[in-house]
Design a protein around this motif. Structure first.
Motif, PDB file in Angstrom:
ATOM      1  N   LEU A 301       0.832  -1.204   0.000  1.00  0.00           N
ATOM      2  CA  LEU A 301       0.000   0.000   0.000  1.00  0.00           C
ATOM      3  C   LEU A 301       0.863   1.249   0.000  1.00  0.00           C
ATOM      4  CD1 LEU A 301      -3.039   0.887   0.180  1.00  0.00           C
ATOM      5  CD2 LEU A 301      -2.644   1.177   2.635  1.00  0.00           C
ATOM      6  N   LEU A 302       1.989   1.208   0.697  1.00  0.00           N
ATOM      7  CA  LEU A 302       2.890   2.355   0.737  1.00  0.00           C
ATOM      8  C   LEU A 302       3.454   2.643  -0.645  1.00  0.00           C
ATOM      9  CD1 LEU A 302       4.472   4.475   2.363  1.00  0.00           C
ATOM     10  CD2 LEU A 302       6.195   2.722   2.816  1.00  0.00           C
ATOM     11  N   SER A 303       3.791   1.596  -1.384  1.00  0.00           N
ATOM     12  CA  SER A 303       4.325   1.782  -2.737  1.00  0.00           C
ATOM     13  C   SER A 303       3.296   2.402  -3.668  1.00  0.00           C
ATOM     14  CB  SER A 303       4.799   0.438  -3.294  1.00  0.00           C
ATOM     15  OG  SER A 303       5.797  -0.127  -2.464  1.00  0.00           O
ATOM     16  N   SER A 304       2.010   2.106  -3.426  1.00  0.00           N
ATOM     17  CA  SER A 304       0.967   2.663  -4.298  1.00  0.00           C
ATOM     18  C   SER A 304       0.841   4.171  -4.154  1.00  0.00           C
ATOM     19  CB  SER A 304      -0.382   1.998  -3.991  1.00  0.00           C
ATOM     20  OG  SER A 304      -0.861   2.388  -2.712  1.00  0.00           O
ATOM     21  N   ASP A 366       2.958  21.931  -3.425  1.00  0.00           N
ATOM     22  CA  ASP A 366       2.383  20.858  -2.615  1.00  0.00           C
ATOM     23  C   ASP A 366       0.872  20.945  -2.466  1.00  0.00           C
ATOM     24  OD1 ASP A 366       4.952  19.878  -2.153  1.00  0.00           O
ATOM     25  OD2 ASP A 366       5.229  21.196  -0.430  1.00  0.00           O
ATOM     26  N   GLY A 367       0.311  22.123  -2.676  1.00  0.00           N
ATOM     27  CA  GLY A 367      -1.126  22.279  -2.501  1.00  0.00           C
ATOM     28  C   GLY A 367      -1.529  22.219  -1.040  1.00  0.00           C
ATOM     29  N   THR A 368      -2.819  22.158  -0.812  1.00  0.00           N
ATOM     30  CA  THR A 368      -3.344  22.039   0.551  1.00  0.00           C
ATOM     31  C   THR A 368      -3.941  20.651   0.738  1.00  0.00           C
ATOM     32  OG1 THR A 368      -5.491  22.932  -0.123  1.00  0.00           O
ATOM     33  CG2 THR A 368      -3.844  24.501   0.666  1.00  0.00           C
ATOM     34  N   GLY A 369      -4.076  20.263   1.989  1.00  0.00           N
ATOM     35  CA  GLY A 369      -4.604  18.932   2.256  1.00  0.00           C
ATOM     36  C   GLY A 369      -3.592  17.872   1.891  1.00  0.00           C
ATOM     37  N   GLY A 370      -4.051  16.816   1.255  1.00  0.00           N
ATOM     38  CA  GLY A 370      -3.151  15.741   0.880  1.00  0.00           C
ATOM     39  C   GLY A 370      -3.897  14.628   0.178  1.00  0.00           C
ATOM     40  N   THR A 371      -3.162  13.611  -0.233  1.00  0.00           N
ATOM     41  CA  THR A 371      -3.745  12.432  -0.868  1.00  0.00           C
ATOM     42  C   THR A 371      -3.294  11.201  -0.104  1.00  0.00           C
ATOM     43  OG1 THR A 371      -1.881  12.228  -2.398  1.00  0.00           O
ATOM     44  CG2 THR A 371      -3.789  13.493  -3.149  1.00  0.00           C
ATOM     45  N   GLY A 372      -4.104  10.143  -0.180  1.00  0.00           N
ATOM     46  CA  GLY A 372      -3.762   8.943   0.561  1.00  0.00           C
ATOM     47  C   GLY A 372      -4.377   7.696  -0.033  1.00  0.00           C
ATOM     48  N   ARG A 373      -3.943   6.565   0.498  1.00  0.00           N
ATOM     49  CA  ARG A 373      -4.457   5.249   0.106  1.00  0.00           C
ATOM     50  C   ARG A 373      -4.871   4.508   1.375  1.00  0.00           C
ATOM     51  NH1 ARG A 373      -3.440   7.821  -3.788  1.00  0.00           N
ATOM     52  NH2 ARG A 373      -2.478   7.159  -5.768  1.00  0.00           N
ATOM     53  N   ARG A 374      -5.944   3.689   1.237  1.00  0.00           N
ATOM     54  CA  ARG A 374      -6.434   2.938   2.395  1.00  0.00           C
ATOM     55  C   ARG A 374      -6.707   1.482   2.013  1.00  0.00           C
ATOM     56  NH1 ARG A 374     -11.083   7.123   4.565  1.00  0.00           N
ATOM     57  NH2 ARG A 374     -11.884   6.716   2.474  1.00  0.00           N
ATOM     58  N   PHE A 375      -6.386   0.589   2.928  1.00  0.00           N
ATOM     59  CA  PHE A 375      -6.795  -0.806   2.823  1.00  0.00           C
ATOM     60  C   PHE A 375      -7.708  -1.090   4.002  1.00  0.00           C
ATOM     61  CE2 PHE A 375      -6.374  -5.239   4.112  1.00  0.00           C
ATOM     62  CZ  PHE A 375      -6.747  -5.883   2.939  1.00  0.00           C
ATOM     63  N   VAL A 376      -8.924  -1.559   3.712  1.00  0.00           N
ATOM     64  CA  VAL A 376      -9.936  -1.761   4.748  1.00  0.00           C
ATOM     65  C   VAL A 376     -10.369  -3.220   4.738  1.00  0.00           C
ATOM     66  CG1 VAL A 376     -12.121  -0.954   5.693  1.00  0.00           C
ATOM     67  CG2 VAL A 376     -10.725   0.595   4.307  1.00  0.00           C
ATOM     68  N   ALA A 377     -10.158  -3.911   5.847  1.00  0.00           N
ATOM     69  CA  ALA A 377     -10.604  -5.295   6.013  1.00  0.00           C
ATOM     70  C   ALA A 377     -11.804  -5.303   6.949  1.00  0.00           C
ATOM     71  CB  ALA A 377      -9.488  -6.165   6.571  1.00  0.00           C
ATOM     72  N   VAL A 378     -12.933  -5.832   6.469  1.00  0.00           N
ATOM     73  CA  VAL A 378     -14.179  -5.821   7.233  1.00  0.00           C
ATOM     74  C   VAL A 378     -14.605  -7.261   7.500  1.00  0.00           C
ATOM     75  CG1 VAL A 378     -16.568  -5.029   7.330  1.00  0.00           C
ATOM     76  CG2 VAL A 378     -14.847  -3.675   6.092  1.00  0.00           C
ATOM     77  N   ASP A 379     -14.581  -7.648   8.760  1.00  0.00           N
ATOM     78  CA  ASP A 379     -15.065  -8.967   9.179  1.00  0.00           C
ATOM     79  C   ASP A 379     -16.529  -8.806   9.576  1.00  0.00           C
ATOM     80  OD1 ASP A 379     -15.602 -11.429  10.288  1.00  0.00           O
ATOM     81  OD2 ASP A 379     -14.383 -11.107  12.074  1.00  0.00           O
ATOM     82  N   GLU A 392      -5.704   0.038   7.357  1.00  0.00           N
ATOM     83  CA  GLU A 392      -4.371   0.620   7.219  1.00  0.00           C
ATOM     84  C   GLU A 392      -4.448   1.759   6.221  1.00  0.00           C
ATOM     85  OE1 GLU A 392      -1.339  -3.085   7.955  1.00  0.00           O
ATOM     86  OE2 GLU A 392      -2.084  -2.771   5.916  1.00  0.00           O
ATOM     87  N   GLN A 393      -3.735   2.832   6.517  1.00  0.00           N
ATOM     88  CA  GLN A 393      -3.765   3.981   5.611  1.00  0.00           C
ATOM     89  C   GLN A 393      -2.428   4.709   5.626  1.00  0.00           C
ATOM     90  OE1 GLN A 393      -7.156   6.051   7.371  1.00  0.00           O
ATOM     91  NE2 GLN A 393      -5.806   7.489   8.407  1.00  0.00           N
ATOM     92  N   VAL A 394      -2.119   5.304   4.476  1.00  0.00           N
ATOM     93  CA  VAL A 394      -0.904   6.094   4.342  1.00  0.00           C
ATOM     94  C   VAL A 394      -1.247   7.318   3.509  1.00  0.00           C
ATOM     95  CG1 VAL A 394      -0.139   4.813   2.291  1.00  0.00           C
ATOM     96  CG2 VAL A 394       1.534   6.045   3.684  1.00  0.00           C
ATOM     97  N   SER A 395      -0.659   8.445   3.842  1.00  0.00           N
ATOM     98  CA  SER A 395      -0.981   9.680   3.131  1.00  0.00           C
ATOM     99  C   SER A 395       0.254  10.554   3.017  1.00  0.00           C
ATOM    100  CB  SER A 395      -2.100  10.447   3.851  1.00  0.00           C
ATOM    101  OG  SER A 395      -1.707  10.796   5.174  1.00  0.00           O
ATOM    102  N   ARG A 396       0.219  11.441   1.997  1.00  0.00           N
ATOM    103  CA  ARG A 396       1.251  12.462   1.823  1.00  0.00           C
ATOM    104  C   ARG A 396       0.549  13.808   1.792  1.00  0.00           C
ATOM    105  NH1 ARG A 396       3.343  11.153  -2.952  1.00  0.00           N
ATOM    106  NH2 ARG A 396       4.975   9.798  -2.098  1.00  0.00           N
TER     107      ARG A 396
END
Length: 590
Positions: A301-304, A366-379, A392-396
């Motif tokens: 996810l970090l690489s994405s 850089d702009g304002t705010g940011g962008t990110g990716r999330r992986f969501v596992a729902v049981d 899990e989430q990562v953002s810049r």
């Protein structure tokens, strides 16, 4: 003494009498004349090294005035250079001439691998109307054992030998051991356990006897099972004659992301050597926060998120140009000899102009705010009317005008140490920036998110829901199964394992409220698809999810692009792109 105060002291004695396993942090008589008292005790002794620590508060207001007592907790890891902090505050209404008891879930600071294992907790009080001094608690944890909590029943005749065995192993190591006396785990009294899974979130293992489990309140039992579904490991020690079924525990060991394991014992002592060996060097939840996400190959996810230059050369060029302007140009052109008084005007103007240019450049780049990716596992567990979410989430980020956020439901939100790059501020080792976090109710503040930074978090929550997948009734025995969706979102891909173990898959997306007849699939296609669906998750979570979906009947695994009711939202200025949502659980039978 007046009869009221005699009665009040009796009530306090009954409510505040500490169990042997609990740790007293404060036990003060604030005013002898009115009988005003305050007690703060930790449910677990010692406190866990992460997650939340349940704190039992017993407050007696002997005055004639209603009061609101405020409590501030300051958790800190102790290191000679860097101190991670997690602060929180709570309030308790204490009417006149009454005693009130409350359980606060206090977030604890995490040591991100700076080499120390010492932690402190400071508790401050206000609003009592009397002088209440701050209280402190200090604890150390062994890095060789996962975080273990064990009941007083198991610890009573075993704790001393377990600690001696642990110390012996540490001292017999190749490097020896010269630290403080180690402690096998945190002791607790079952009568004071929390009824929220968050109260167990700081532990890898919880150890109970069969009789302990039978004595637990239903709400506490449910909290423990929720904790297991989110990755906890519950070990129940049974004497002869007791079984998992007789206690109402699941027969299978693997339960969602965690496990329930049944072990035998003689009802009195735990064998020290075998017990230490069972947990020695075991996988620790702290490792997943401080190490697992620091290797990009382990966390796709970090690489994405992609790679972006920090553009430090622009800062160097800017400083050189600014130095030339504010120095030689300013001194010899704008304010030459004989007109040096203009420096009092030109220097501030150049500085202000440079600041404006710098802000504009940052905003443009850089702009304002940011962008990110999330992986969501729902049981999804329809029988429990609940979904257990691990995200899990990562953002810049670019420029942030606010870094605080509020959670819609109780959740555990933990920052992750990331690979050492110019964008990353929270990293393992002494070069990282310490985590300074604050929680007030569902509000979070601090450096969960920062401007011009990359950051990651893992979130966990138990969400109440009626969502489910149903098997359509009335189908012939040899007919393909038909599923009816009441999920609340559209699934794009789905595999279903029926009661006989046969595989089936979805041909086209299935929206909520609709039904779909599945087509036959084979094991190979399912395993290939499952591997791709779970790929964004960190390696350790991927392994847990694979085990959770293994060899289960009447069970589905699906992938979706979004699941709004189950995605845990944090900072609103982050634009989350291409969510990866994996949903799994039993299919409701007709």
């Amino acid at each position: 003494m007046k009869p009221f105060y005699c009665l009040l002291l009796c009530v306090v004695a009954l409510m505040a009498a500490p169990a042997q396993a609990q740790k007293i942090i404060a036990n003060d008589e604030l005013d002898a004349r009115t009988g005003t008292r305050l007690q703060v005790r930790s449910v677990f002794d010692p406190l866990p090294a992460s997650g939340y620590a349940p704190m039992r508060i017993v407050a007696t207001n002997g005055t004639l005035q209603n009061a609101r007592w405020d409590f501030s907790f300051h958790s800190q890891t102790e290191h000679y250079r860097l101190h991670n902090e997690h602060n929180s505050s709570f309030a308790l209404a204490v009417p006149a001439r009454s005693t009130q008891s409350a359980l606060f879930l206090v977030p604890l600071a995490l040591d991100y691998g700076y080499g120390g294992n010492s932690r402190s907790l400071k508790v401050e009080f206000s609003g009592t109307g009397f002088n209440a001094q701050p209280k402190f608690d200090h604890s150390n944890h062994s890095a060789h054992l996962p975080a273990i909590a064990l009941s007083e029943t198991l610890a009573e005749f075993s704790f001393t030998q377990l600690t001696k065995e642990l110390e012996s192993r540490l001292r017999s190591g190749s490097r020896g051991y010269y630290g403080a006396t180690p402690i096998f785990g945190s002791r607790f009294d079952t009568g004071d356990l929390p009824d929220s899974w968050l109260g167990f979130s700081g532990f890898d293992f919880v150890l109970l006897s069969g009789t302990d489990w039978q004595k637990l309140k239903p709400a506490v039992q449910r909290a423990l099972l929720e904790w297991v579904r989110l990755g906890g490991k519950l070990h129940v020690f049974l004497t002869s004659g007791l079984t998992a079924a007789s206690l109402g525990l699941p027969e299978e060991q693997s339960t969602s992301l965690g496990e329930i394991k049944i072990l035998s014992w003689d009802g009195k002592t735990l064998p020290a050597s075998a017990t230490i060996s069972r947990y020695w060097g075991g996988v620790q939840r702290i490792t997943s926060l401080t190490s697992d996400h620091t290797v990009p190959a382990r966390w796709p996810l970090l690489s994405s998120l992609g790679i972006r230059s920090f553009a430090s050369w622009q800062v160097i060029v800017f400083l050189v140009v600014f130095g030339l302007l504010v120095g030689p140009v300013n001194l010899f052109v704008l304010a030459p000899a004989g007109r040096r008084h203009k420096l009092f005007v030109t220097t501030p103007l150049l500085s202000i102009a440079a600041s404006v240019v710098m802000v504009v450049l940052i905003l443009v780049q850089d702009g304002t705010g940011g962008t990110g990716r999330r992986f969501v596992a729902v049981d999804l567990e329809p029988a429990e009317a609940a979904a257990y979410v691990t995200q899990e989430q990562v953002s810049r980020t670019g420029v942030l005008f606010g870094a605080g956020f509020e959670m819609k439901q109780p959740a555990l939100v933990e920052p992750l140490a990331l690979p050492d790059t110019p964008w990353v501020k929270l990293k393992t080792g002494s070069t990282g920036q310490p985590a300074n976090l604050t929680q007030e109710g569902r509000s979070r503040r601090g450096n969960f998110f920062q401007s011009r930074a990359e950051q990651g978090q893992v979130l966990r929550a138990a969400v109440s829901t009626r969502a489910r997948l149903e098997l359509k009734a009335g189908a012939a025995a040899d007919a393909p199964p038909t599923l009816i969706s009441a999920l609340g979102f559209t699934v794009d891909e789905l595999f279903y394992t029926d009661a006989a173990g046969a595989r089936w898959r979805l041909e086209k997306p299935l929206a909520t409220g609709q039904s779909a007849t599945l087509v036959q699939a084979d094991d190979s296609s399912f395993f290939t698809w499952r591997e791709a669906a779970l790929k964004p998750a960190v390696e350790s979570l991927r392994s847990q999810l694979t085990d959770a979906c293994k060899a289960r009947r009447s069970f589905f695994v699906a992938r979706a692009r979004q699941a709004p009711d189950f995605t845990l939202d944090t900072l609103s200025s982050i634009r989350w792109v291409d969510d990866h949502v994996v949903v799994f659980g039993p299919v409701t039978q007709p």
